[in-house]
Design a protein around this motif. Structure first.
Motif, PDB file in Angstrom:
ATOM      1  N   ASN A 259      -5.377  -2.911 -14.890  1.00  7.70           N
ATOM      2  CA  ASN A 259      -6.034  -4.204 -14.742  1.00  7.70           C
ATOM      3  C   ASN A 259      -5.010  -5.333 -14.671  1.00  7.70           C
ATOM      4  O   ASN A 259      -5.130  -6.240 -13.833  1.00  7.70           O
ATOM      5  CB  ASN A 259      -7.004  -4.426 -15.899  1.00  7.70           C
ATOM      6  CG  ASN A 259      -7.939  -5.581 -15.648  1.00  7.70           C
ATOM      7  OD1 ASN A 259      -8.081  -6.048 -14.532  1.00  7.70           O
ATOM      8  ND2 ASN A 259      -8.587  -6.028 -16.696  1.00  7.70           N
ATOM      9  N   ALA A 260      -4.009  -5.296 -15.521  1.00 11.69           N
ATOM     10  CA  ALA A 260      -2.974  -6.329 -15.506  1.00 11.69           C
ATOM     11  C   ALA A 260      -2.204  -6.314 -14.189  1.00 11.69           C
ATOM     12  O   ALA A 260      -1.882  -7.369 -13.633  1.00 11.69           O
ATOM     13  CB  ALA A 260      -2.020  -6.137 -16.685  1.00 11.69           C
ATOM     14  N   ALA A 261      -1.923  -5.122 -13.658  1.00 11.96           N
ATOM     15  CA  ALA A 261      -1.211  -5.026 -12.387  1.00 11.96           C
ATOM     16  C   ALA A 261      -2.055  -5.583 -11.242  1.00 11.96           C
ATOM     17  O   ALA A 261      -1.524  -6.295 -10.360  1.00 11.96           O
ATOM     18  CB  ALA A 261      -0.834  -3.575 -12.105  1.00 11.96           C
ATOM     19  N   LEU A 262      -3.344  -5.298 -11.233  1.00 11.04           N
ATOM     20  CA  LEU A 262      -4.213  -5.826 -10.182  1.00 11.04           C
ATOM     21  C   LEU A 262      -4.341  -7.344 -10.261  1.00 11.04           C
ATOM     22  O   LEU A 262      -4.335  -8.027  -9.243  1.00 11.04           O
ATOM     23  CB  LEU A 262      -5.588  -5.175 -10.260  1.00 11.04           C
ATOM     24  CG  LEU A 262      -5.668  -3.729  -9.790  1.00 11.04           C
ATOM     25  CD1 LEU A 262      -7.048  -3.153 -10.094  1.00 11.04           C
ATOM     26  CD2 LEU A 262      -5.369  -3.629  -8.307  1.00 11.04           C
ATOM     27  N   VAL A 263      -4.454  -7.877 -11.463  1.00 11.57           N
ATOM     28  CA  VAL A 263      -4.537  -9.326 -11.625  1.00 11.57           C
ATOM     29  C   VAL A 263      -3.232  -9.993 -11.192  1.00 11.57           C
ATOM     30  O   VAL A 263      -3.237 -11.022 -10.509  1.00 11.57           O
ATOM     31  CB  VAL A 263      -4.891  -9.694 -13.082  1.00 11.57           C
ATOM     32  CG1 VAL A 263      -4.711 -11.176 -13.344  1.00 11.57           C
ATOM     33  CG2 VAL A 263      -6.310  -9.269 -13.390  1.00 11.57           C
ATOM     34  N   ALA A 264      -2.096  -9.394 -11.558  1.00 11.19           N
ATOM     35  CA  ALA A 264      -0.804  -9.948 -11.150  1.00 11.19           C
ATOM     36  C   ALA A 264      -0.644  -9.898  -9.629  1.00 11.19           C
ATOM     37  O   ALA A 264      -0.180 -10.869  -9.008  1.00 11.19           O
ATOM     38  CB  ALA A 264       0.331  -9.183 -11.831  1.00 11.19           C
ATOM     39  N   ALA A 265      -1.040  -8.781  -9.005  1.00 13.27           N
ATOM     40  CA  ALA A 265      -0.952  -8.670  -7.549  1.00 13.27           C
ATOM     41  C   ALA A 265      -1.856  -9.690  -6.870  1.00 13.27           C
ATOM     42  O   ALA A 265      -1.465 -10.324  -5.875  1.00 13.27           O
ATOM     43  CB  ALA A 265      -1.307  -7.254  -7.104  1.00 13.27           C
ATOM     44  N   GLY A 266      -3.054  -9.884  -7.403  1.00 13.72           N
ATOM     45  CA  GLY A 266      -3.951 -10.895  -6.846  1.00 13.72           C
ATOM     46  C   GLY A 266      -3.388 -12.296  -6.986  1.00 13.72           C
ATOM     47  O   GLY A 266      -3.509 -13.118  -6.079  1.00 13.72           O
ATOM     48  N   GLY A 267      -2.763 -12.586  -8.117  1.00 14.96           N
ATOM     49  CA  GLY A 267      -2.136 -13.894  -8.300  1.00 14.96           C
ATOM     50  C   GLY A 267      -0.992 -14.125  -7.342  1.00 14.96           C
ATOM     51  O   GLY A 267      -0.854 -15.213  -6.771  1.00 14.96           O
ATOM     52  N   VAL A 268      -0.170 -13.107  -7.135  1.00 13.96           N
ATOM     53  CA  VAL A 268       0.950 -13.234  -6.194  1.00 13.96           C
ATOM     54  C   VAL A 268       0.432 -13.437  -4.779  1.00 13.96           C
ATOM     55  O   VAL A 268       0.924 -14.295  -4.035  1.00 13.96           O
ATOM     56  CB  VAL A 268       1.875 -11.993  -6.284  1.00 13.96           C
ATOM     57  CG1 VAL A 268       2.862 -11.965  -5.135  1.00 13.96           C
ATOM     58  CG2 VAL A 268       2.604 -11.980  -7.614  1.00 13.96           C
ATOM     59  N   LEU A 269      -0.576 -12.662  -4.387  1.00  9.50           N
ATOM     60  CA  LEU A 269      -1.128 -12.808  -3.044  1.00  9.50           C
ATOM     61  C   LEU A 269      -1.824 -14.149  -2.856  1.00  9.50           C
ATOM     62  O   LEU A 269      -1.804 -14.718  -1.760  1.00  9.50           O
ATOM     63  CB  LEU A 269      -2.108 -11.669  -2.749  1.00  9.50           C
ATOM     64  CG  LEU A 269      -1.482 -10.295  -2.558  1.00  9.50           C
ATOM     65  CD1 LEU A 269      -2.561  -9.239  -2.420  1.00  9.50           C
ATOM     66  CD2 LEU A 269      -0.561 -10.289  -1.347  1.00  9.50           C
ATOM     67  N   THR A 270      -2.421 -14.669  -3.912  1.00  7.96           N
ATOM     68  CA  THR A 270      -3.073 -15.972  -3.815  1.00  7.96           C
ATOM     69  C   THR A 270      -2.052 -17.085  -3.660  1.00  7.96           C
ATOM     70  O   THR A 270      -2.276 -18.040  -2.908  1.00  7.96           O
ATOM     71  CB  THR A 270      -3.926 -16.227  -5.069  1.00  7.96           C
ATOM     72  OG1 THR A 270      -4.890 -15.186  -5.187  1.00  7.96           O
ATOM     73  CG2 THR A 270      -4.633 -17.553  -4.997  1.00  7.96           C
ATOM     74  N   MET A 271      -0.922 -16.969  -4.332  1.00 11.73           N
ATOM     75  CA  MET A 271       0.099 -18.011  -4.270  1.00 11.73           C
ATOM     76  C   MET A 271       0.968 -17.922  -3.019  1.00 11.73           C
ATOM     77  O   MET A 271       1.621 -18.884  -2.656  1.00 11.73           O
ATOM     78  CB  MET A 271       1.011 -17.923  -5.504  1.00 11.73           C
ATOM     79  CG  MET A 271       0.293 -18.052  -6.798  1.00 11.73           C
ATOM     80  SD  MET A 271      -0.205 -19.732  -7.074  1.00 11.73           S
ATOM     81  CE  MET A 271      -0.895 -19.612  -8.684  1.00 11.73           C
ATOM     82  N   ALA A 272       0.976 -16.765  -2.369  1.00 11.44           N
ATOM     83  CA  ALA A 272       1.839 -16.581  -1.209  1.00 11.44           C
ATOM     84  C   ALA A 272       1.340 -17.429  -0.044  1.00 11.44           C
ATOM     85  O   ALA A 272       0.146 -17.503   0.213  1.00 11.44           O
ATOM     86  CB  ALA A 272       1.866 -15.099  -0.805  1.00 11.44           C
TER      87      ALA A 272
END
Length: 109
Positions: A86-99
Motif C-alpha cells: 500500500n505504501a509503495a502504491l501511494v508513493a508511486a501515485g504521488g510521484v506520478l501525480t507530481m511528474a
C-alpha cells in the motif's frame, strides 16, 4: 477456523469510525480524481471514453483489491506486506501525480 477470533475483533465504535472515514474519504477522492481528469483532458472528444475507463478500472479495483489484500495478509508476514504494498502504491501515485506531463494540458494544441 478458530471460533475465538470474534473476541479479538475491534469494538464496533472503531469499526464504525473507520467505515465512516473510508466512505467520506473515498467519495472526496473519487470527485477529485474526476476533476483532475477533466482538467487534463477537458475539451477532448474522447473524454467520456476516458472517464468510462477510469470508472471501470475503479470498480474492478474495489472488487479485486480486497481479495488481493486478504491474500497478502494470509502470507506469514502478516500486515507488514499489505502495508508495504500500500505504501509503495501511494508513493508511486504521488510521484506520478507530481511528474510533469506534456501534451495533456487543457488548452494545448
Amino acid at each position: 477456523p478458530d471460533p475465538t477470533w470474534f473476541e479479538e475483533a475491534p469494538p464496533w465504535q472503531q469499526f464504525a469510525g473507520g467505515y465512516l472515514c473510508f466512505m467520506i474519504g473515498y467519495s472526496i477522492a473519487q470527485s477529485m480524481v474526476f476533476v483532475d481528469f477533466f482538467q487534463c483532458f477537458g475539451g477532448k472528444k474522447c473524454l467520456g471514453l476516458y472517464l468510462g475507463w477510469l470508472s471501470s478500472i475503479g470498480s474492478a479495483g474495489r472488487v479485486v483489491g480486497p481479495l488481493f489484500a486478504v491474500w497478502l495478509y494470509g502470507l506469514d508476514t502478516g500486515g507488514l506486506t499489505v502495508f508495504s504494498c500500500n505504501a509503495a502504491l501511494v508513493a508511486a501515485g504521488g510521484v506520478l501525480t507530481m511528474a510533469p506531463v506534456t501534451g495533456f494540458v487543457s488548452g494545448a494544441a
